[in-house]
Design a protein around this motif. Sequence first.
Motif, PDB file in Angstrom:
ATOM      1  N   TYR A  56     -34.209 -67.830 -71.937  1.00 16.69           N
ATOM      2  CA  TYR A  56     -34.288 -69.283 -72.055  1.00 16.69           C
ATOM      3  C   TYR A  56     -33.423 -69.946 -70.988  1.00 16.69           C
ATOM      4  N   GLY A  57     -34.075 -70.378 -69.926  1.00 19.52           N
ATOM      5  CA  GLY A  57     -33.354 -71.019 -68.836  1.00 19.52           C
ATOM      6  C   GLY A  57     -32.510 -70.060 -68.026  1.00 19.52           C
ATOM      7  N   ALA A  58     -32.878 -68.756 -68.063  1.00 18.78           N
ATOM      8  CA  ALA A  58     -32.132 -67.729 -67.320  1.00 18.78           C
ATOM      9  C   ALA A  58     -30.637 -67.793 -67.634  1.00 18.78           C
ATOM     10  N   GLY A  59     -30.321 -67.840 -68.905  1.00 23.12           N
ATOM     11  CA  GLY A  59     -28.931 -67.869 -69.360  1.00 23.12           C
ATOM     12  C   GLY A  59     -28.416 -69.246 -69.714  1.00 23.12           C
ATOM     13  N   LEU A  60     -29.143 -70.296 -69.327  1.00 29.49           N
ATOM     14  CA  LEU A  60     -28.685 -71.661 -69.578  1.00 29.49           C
ATOM     15  C   LEU A  60     -28.552 -71.956 -71.064  1.00 29.49           C
ATOM     16  N   ALA A  61     -29.537 -71.553 -71.856  1.00 31.14           N
ATOM     17  CA  ALA A  61     -29.495 -71.829 -73.293  1.00 31.14           C
ATOM     18  C   ALA A  61     -28.325 -71.117 -73.964  1.00 31.14           C
ATOM     19  N   GLU A  62     -28.062 -69.876 -73.572  1.00 33.58           N
ATOM     20  CA  GLU A  62     -26.931 -69.154 -74.160  1.00 33.58           C
ATOM     21  C   GLU A  62     -25.619 -69.856 -73.839  1.00 33.58           C
ATOM     22  N   ARG A  63     -25.447 -70.291 -72.596  1.00 33.66           N
ATOM     23  CA  ARG A  63     -24.207 -70.973 -72.219  1.00 33.66           C
ATOM     24  C   ARG A  63     -24.045 -72.281 -72.986  1.00 33.66           C
ATOM     25  N   ARG A  64     -25.122 -73.047 -73.070  1.00 32.27           N
ATOM     26  CA  ARG A  64     -25.040 -74.328 -73.785  1.00 32.27           C
ATOM     27  C   ARG A  64     -24.772 -74.116 -75.265  1.00 32.27           C
ATOM     28  N   LEU A  65     -25.456 -73.168 -75.858  1.00 34.98           N
ATOM     29  CA  LEU A  65     -25.266 -72.914 -77.287  1.00 34.98           C
ATOM     30  C   LEU A  65     -23.855 -72.413 -77.562  1.00 34.98           C
ATOM     31  N   GLY A  66     -23.358 -71.521 -76.702  1.00 35.69           N
ATOM     32  CA  GLY A  66     -22.012 -70.992 -76.895  1.00 35.69           C
ATOM     33  C   GLY A  66     -20.955 -72.076 -76.869  1.00 35.69           C
ATOM     34  N   VAL A  67     -21.069 -72.998 -75.919  1.00 39.25           N
ATOM     35  CA  VAL A  67     -20.096 -74.093 -75.830  1.00 39.25           C
ATOM     36  C   VAL A  67     -20.201 -75.011 -77.042  1.00 39.25           C
ATOM     37  N   ALA A  68     -21.423 -75.356 -77.434  1.00 35.12           N
ATOM     38  CA  ALA A  68     -21.624 -76.276 -78.558  1.00 35.12           C
ATOM     39  C   ALA A  68     -21.136 -75.684 -79.878  1.00 35.12           C
ATOM     40  N   LEU A  69     -21.264 -74.375 -80.048  1.00 32.93           N
ATOM     41  CA  LEU A  69     -20.850 -73.733 -81.298  1.00 32.93           C
ATOM     42  C   LEU A  69     -19.367 -73.374 -81.324  1.00 32.93           C
ATOM     43  N   HIS A  70     -18.708 -73.481 -80.198  1.00 32.13           N
ATOM     44  CA  HIS A  70     -17.343 -72.960 -80.067  1.00 32.13           C
ATOM     45  C   HIS A  70     -16.383 -73.553 -81.098  1.00 32.13           C
ATOM     46  N   ASP A  71     -16.501 -74.836 -81.372  1.00 30.11           N
ATOM     47  CA  ASP A  71     -15.558 -75.493 -82.274  1.00 30.11           C
ATOM     48  C   ASP A  71     -16.024 -75.505 -83.733  1.00 30.11           C
ATOM     49  N   LEU A  72     -17.177 -74.910 -84.007  1.00 25.88           N
ATOM     50  CA  LEU A  72     -17.654 -74.830 -85.389  1.00 25.88           C
ATOM     51  C   LEU A  72     -17.131 -73.544 -86.030  1.00 25.88           C
ATOM     52  N   LYS A  91     -28.855 -65.809 -54.755  1.00 28.52           N
ATOM     53  CA  LYS A  91     -27.850 -66.487 -53.934  1.00 28.52           C
ATOM     54  C   LYS A  91     -28.423 -67.668 -53.154  1.00 28.52           C
ATOM     55  N   ASN A  92     -29.761 -67.779 -53.119  1.00 24.04           N
ATOM     56  CA  ASN A  92     -30.390 -68.867 -52.363  1.00 24.04           C
ATOM     57  C   ASN A  92     -30.690 -70.082 -53.224  1.00 24.04           C
ATOM     58  N   SER A  93     -30.301 -70.030 -54.494  1.00 34.12           N
ATOM     59  CA  SER A  93     -30.626 -71.128 -55.411  1.00 34.12           C
ATOM     60  C   SER A  93     -29.374 -71.681 -56.077  1.00 34.12           C
ATOM     61  N   VAL A  94     -29.454 -72.963 -56.419  1.00 32.96           N
ATOM     62  CA  VAL A  94     -28.430 -73.605 -57.246  1.00 32.96           C
ATOM     63  C   VAL A  94     -28.985 -73.827 -58.642  1.00 32.96           C
ATOM     64  N   LYS A  95     -30.217 -74.333 -58.709  1.00 26.67           N
ATOM     65  CA  LYS A  95     -30.989 -74.415 -59.940  1.00 26.67           C
ATOM     66  C   LYS A  95     -32.385 -73.886 -59.631  1.00 26.67           C
ATOM     67  N   LYS A  96     -33.070 -73.404 -60.642  1.00 29.38           N
ATOM     68  CA  LYS A  96     -34.313 -72.693 -60.368  1.00 29.38           C
ATOM     69  C   LYS A  96     -35.384 -73.035 -61.390  1.00 29.38           C
ATOM     70  N   ASP A  97     -36.622 -73.213 -60.927  1.00 28.87           N
ATOM     71  CA  ASP A  97     -37.776 -73.403 -61.798  1.00 28.87           C
ATOM     72  C   ASP A  97     -38.550 -72.084 -61.856  1.00 28.87           C
ATOM     73  N   ALA A  98     -38.715 -71.522 -63.047  1.00 29.30           N
ATOM     74  CA  ALA A  98     -39.444 -70.261 -63.190  1.00 29.30           C
ATOM     75  C   ALA A  98     -39.781 -70.013 -64.644  1.00 29.30           C
ATOM     76  N   ASP A  99     -40.924 -69.389 -64.883  1.00 29.85           N
ATOM     77  CA  ASP A  99     -41.324 -68.968 -66.231  1.00 29.85           C
ATOM     78  C   ASP A  99     -41.281 -70.111 -67.240  1.00 29.85           C
ATOM     79  N   CYS A 100     -41.784 -71.269 -66.844  1.00 31.37           N
ATOM     80  CA  CYS A 100     -41.887 -72.455 -67.700  1.00 31.37           C
ATOM     81  C   CYS A 100     -40.556 -73.182 -67.910  1.00 31.37           C
ATOM     82  N   TYR A 101     -39.487 -72.717 -67.282  1.00 30.59           N
ATOM     83  CA  TYR A 101     -38.189 -73.372 -67.402  1.00 30.59           C
ATOM     84  C   TYR A 101     -37.870 -74.112 -66.104  1.00 30.59           C
TER      85      TYR A 101
END
Length: 329
Positions: A56-72, A91-101
């Motif tokens: 999900y978002g090449a790791g983006l969802a895990e990072r967002r979920l981890g931060v949001a759940l941290h204080d719960l 290394k050639n990308s900063v953000k990436k569009d792929a696999d529907c994300y």
Amino acid sequence: MKTRIIDSSGSRITELGFGSAGAGNLFRPVPYEDITKAINKAHSLGIQYFDTAPHYGAGLAERRLGVALHDLPRAYIFLSTKVGRVLHADKNSVKKDADCYVQASPFDREYDYTYDGIMRSFEDSLQRLGVSQIDMLLMHDIGELTHKEKNRVYFQQAVEGGFKAMTELREQGVVRNIGLGVNEWKICDQAMEHAQFDCFMVANCFTLLNNDITQTFTDKCRKNQVSLIAAAPFNSGILAKGSKGLGHYFYGEAPQDIVEKVIAIESVCEEFDVSLQAAAIQYALRYDCVKSILIGMTNDVRVAQNVAWYEEDIPEAFWQALAPVIYSK
């Protein structure tokens, strides 16, 4: 919110779960603030089960979920993630569009169901989530629907190494439950011959429109103490928007026979004054082997609406009247 027990492990899970594919910018960018509000709203309404995946978002969802759940409070959170894809930095990308994300993290995905691939994926997920253990680890998207002619190779990887890695992680206590997270239940049936699983997450195939899983497999799961999580109860949209809204079915345009079946279901819903969406969410929970319904959510309004549909009172007479419609060929 009501909870159910995963039979083999004794883990407790809420009957409604929060799916985080949208947090990875599935189809469209979603602000982090919206995701955080949605997660906090879900927790405040009693949802304790949160699911994610490296895909999900090449790791983006895990990072967002981890931060949001941290204080719960961690003791009241049931967290699942997945393995089967290893992420490699581009290394050639900063953000990436792929696999529907879209505007996702700058990583390429590589399918890897080997022992080493599972172990690396798990360790990477722990770091993105900011946790030391996972309540449920699911092998993601194994099966012919995803891999087609390559599935034989990937399934062999899983049998020879991936399942062993997941079993070891459970034995070490860093994972409480193991299973598969897939869009086709028949691959779960095959996998049961090669390892002892606790739970299978089946998406889009335990719904009002697609329910042949109930013919034999739910009984097999019950006999073997394997629990089920029914994900995507709206079949990717049409059971949320109805026949007039014509939402997606399996991420594509709904065929005419599916539209006609939705119309027939809506007729029974109207007769009993039951919301189509409530019926879609509550349907699989009528089976004891089903422990939770997992729904993708991206904002607090949608969270509240899904909880309201989950709590809607549905009379038994409705289900009796609906049975000939949803089980007809």
